[in-house]
Design a protein around this motif. Structure first.
Motif, PDB file in Angstrom:
ATOM      1  N   ILE A  21      14.647 -20.880  20.259  1.00 44.83           N
ATOM      2  CA  ILE A  21      14.816 -19.934  21.182  1.00 44.83           C
ATOM      3  C   ILE A  21      13.684 -18.794  20.925  1.00 44.83           C
ATOM      4  CG2 ILE A  21      16.002 -18.114  22.586  1.00 44.83           C
ATOM      5  CD1 ILE A  21      18.226 -20.345  22.760  1.00 44.83           C
ATOM      6  N   GLY A  22      13.984 -18.380  19.329  1.00 39.33           N
ATOM      7  CA  GLY A  22      13.041 -17.042  18.965  1.00 39.33           C
ATOM      8  C   GLY A  22      11.637 -17.403  18.939  1.00 39.33           C
ATOM      9  N   LEU A  23      11.251 -18.760  18.683  1.00 37.74           N
ATOM     10  CA  LEU A  23       9.949 -19.163  18.691  1.00 37.74           C
ATOM     11  C   LEU A  23       9.474 -19.162  19.986  1.00 37.74           C
ATOM     12  CD1 LEU A  23       7.730 -20.220  16.904  1.00 37.74           C
ATOM     13  CD2 LEU A  23       8.750 -22.684  17.214  1.00 37.74           C
ATOM     14  N   TYR A  24      10.080 -19.806  20.873  1.00 39.65           N
ATOM     15  CA  TYR A  24       9.700 -19.784  22.084  1.00 39.65           C
ATOM     16  C   TYR A  24       9.182 -18.226  22.772  1.00 39.65           C
ATOM     17  CZ  TYR A  24       9.423 -20.207  27.312  1.00 39.65           C
ATOM     18  OH  TYR A  24       8.930 -20.237  28.536  1.00 39.65           O
ATOM     19  N   GLY A  66      11.524 -12.108  19.642  1.00 42.03           N
ATOM     20  CA  GLY A  66      11.024 -13.384  19.199  1.00 42.03           C
ATOM     21  C   GLY A  66      11.124 -13.362  17.780  1.00 42.03           C
ATOM     22  N   ALA A  67      10.530 -12.637  16.947  1.00 41.35           N
ATOM     23  CA  ALA A  67      10.387 -12.401  15.563  1.00 41.35           C
ATOM     24  C   ALA A  67      11.492 -12.030  15.108  1.00 41.35           C
ATOM     25  CB  ALA A  67       9.251 -11.322  15.251  1.00 41.35           C
ATOM     26  N   ILE A  70      13.926 -15.017  14.888  1.00 38.74           N
ATOM     27  CA  ILE A  70      13.352 -16.035  13.895  1.00 38.74           C
ATOM     28  C   ILE A  70      13.815 -15.581  12.562  1.00 38.74           C
ATOM     29  CG2 ILE A  70      11.478 -17.047  12.754  1.00 38.74           C
ATOM     30  CD1 ILE A  70       9.969 -17.152  15.531  1.00 38.74           C
ATOM     31  N   VAL A  71      13.819 -14.354  12.401  1.00 41.05           N
ATOM     32  CA  VAL A  71      14.127 -13.818  11.122  1.00 41.05           C
ATOM     33  C   VAL A  71      15.682 -14.148  10.894  1.00 41.05           C
ATOM     34  CG1 VAL A  71      14.759 -11.898   9.764  1.00 41.05           C
ATOM     35  CG2 VAL A  71      12.552 -12.289  10.620  1.00 41.05           C
ATOM     36  N   GLY A  72      16.627 -13.786  12.074  1.00 33.68           N
ATOM     37  CA  GLY A  72      18.146 -14.122  11.815  1.00 33.68           C
ATOM     38  C   GLY A  72      18.203 -15.458  11.776  1.00 33.68           C
ATOM     39  N   ALA A  73      17.585 -16.233  12.424  1.00 35.86           N
ATOM     40  CA  ALA A  73      18.096 -17.716  12.229  1.00 35.86           C
ATOM     41  C   ALA A  73      17.552 -18.239  10.855  1.00 35.86           C
ATOM     42  CB  ALA A  73      17.244 -18.759  13.374  1.00 35.86           C
TER      43      ALA A  73
END
Length: 156
Positions: A21-24, A66-67, A70-73
């Motif tokens: 989801i973050g990447l999208y 989004g960034a 992604i960091v959180g994931a």
């Protein structure tokens, strides 16, 4: 008191979902910035990126958001847990608020109904990932499992 599962066996899957989801959102934001560059920050034109209507402000916020997701994931700590819970609530609230102003001049992020639906879906998925990706020591996980399986006093 809420009891979040600790060290859930599927937490890696939930982190991957949050990362996707973050990447999208990051790709949508970058694409949206490219499409809307040179227009007004809160322009309400007909600019679309990855199937969602956008403007420069929404695209820039999406790049940052989004960034962050992604960091959180990518972290193997409870940072992702708290970030996903927070992001889920933010997406749900934003979706509902923007739906309420969809056909008005207050639609400053240039949402369409499809953008609202995606925001609500992402909010639900991120909230679910936040509920199941909590990490803790094995003794906390065992205590939480015992608490879940404990019988309620009174024979229920």
């Amino acid at each position: 008191m809420a009891h979040f599962p600790v060290n859930h066996p599927a937490r890696a899957l939930y982190r991957v979902l949050a990362g996707v989801i973050g990447l999208y959102i990051l790709v949508f934001g970058v694409w949206g910035v490219a499409v809307t560059w040179g227009e007004g920050l809160f322009d309400r034109g007909s600019n679309w990126a990855l199937g969602l209507r956008t403007n420069l402000a929404f695209s820039l916020v999406s790049v940052i958001f989004g960034a962050v997701l992604i960091v959180g994931a990518s972290r193997r700590s409870n940072l992702g847990h708290y970030m996903n819970l927070t992001a889920g609530v933010v997406f749900l609230v934003t979706g509902v608020l923007m739906m309420s102003v969809l056909q008005t001049s207050a639609n400053f992020l240039n949402f369409s109904m499809s953008t609202v639906i995606v925001s609500l879906l992402f909010g639900l998925v991120l909230l679910a990932t936040g509920l199941y990706d909590k990490i803790g020591p094995p003794e906390h996980a065992e205590a939480e499992r015992r608490h879940r399986r404990a019988t309620v006093p009174g024979g229920r």
